[in-house]
Design a protein around this motif. Sequence first.
Motif, PDB file in Angstrom:
ATOM      1  N   ARG A 163       5.174   6.240  10.382  1.00 54.82           N
ATOM      2  CA  ARG A 163       4.030   5.399  10.765  1.00 54.82           C
ATOM      3  C   ARG A 163       3.629   4.528   9.593  1.00 54.82           C
ATOM      4  N   ARG A 164       3.045   3.403   9.921  1.00 52.84           N
ATOM      5  CA  ARG A 164       2.607   2.476   8.874  1.00 52.84           C
ATOM      6  C   ARG A 164       1.333   2.981   8.219  1.00 52.84           C
TER       7      ARG A 164
ATOM      8  N   THR B 111      -2.343   2.769   6.623  1.00 55.33           N
ATOM      9  CA  THR B 111      -3.541   1.972   6.894  1.00 55.33           C
ATOM     10  C   THR B 111      -3.953   1.256   5.614  1.00 55.33           C
ATOM     11  N   TYR B 112      -4.834   0.273   5.765  1.00 55.43           N
ATOM     12  CA  TYR B 112      -5.279  -0.457   4.575  1.00 55.43           C
ATOM     13  C   TYR B 112      -5.988   0.473   3.598  1.00 55.43           C
ATOM     14  N   ARG B 113      -6.689   1.489   4.108  1.00 62.24           N
ATOM     15  CA  ARG B 113      -7.371   2.433   3.205  1.00 62.24           C
ATOM     16  C   ARG B 113      -6.357   3.276   2.424  1.00 62.24           C
ATOM     17  N   GLU B 114      -5.278   3.689   3.093  1.00 62.17           N
ATOM     18  CA  GLU B 114      -4.228   4.456   2.408  1.00 62.17           C
ATOM     19  C   GLU B 114      -3.536   3.602   1.351  1.00 62.17           C
TER      20      GLU B 114
ATOM     21  N   VAL C  58       3.897  -3.662   5.726  1.00 69.35           N
ATOM     22  CA  VAL C  58       2.725  -3.996   6.546  1.00 69.35           C
ATOM     23  C   VAL C  58       2.523  -5.507   6.503  1.00 69.35           C
TER      24      VAL C  58
ATOM     25  N   THR D  78      -3.156  -6.797   6.326  1.00 69.99           N
ATOM     26  CA  THR D  78      -3.443  -5.403   5.959  1.00 69.99           C
ATOM     27  C   THR D  78      -3.584  -5.290   4.445  1.00 69.99           C
TER      28      THR D  78
END
Length: 74
Positions: free
Chosen positions: A3-4, A6-9, A41, A45
Amino acid sequence: MPRRMTYREIADDIAARIATGEYPPESKIPSYSQLAALYSVSIATVQRAVMVLHARGAIYGEPGRGVFVKGQDS
């Protein structure tokens, strides 16, 4: 397929790279397009992740030059 992130990760990962010295103080972080390729991403993102780091005070931008890691005095 993994999975891609997230921007927070992504923001947390870049912050970890700053903390370990991979991106030392006053160094320029990779461009949005380089980070987008690194994390697989979209540039949007990456922009959100950079905004999070900016809000945390970890980085600063210089128009026309790029985004840099904050040093002790910045």
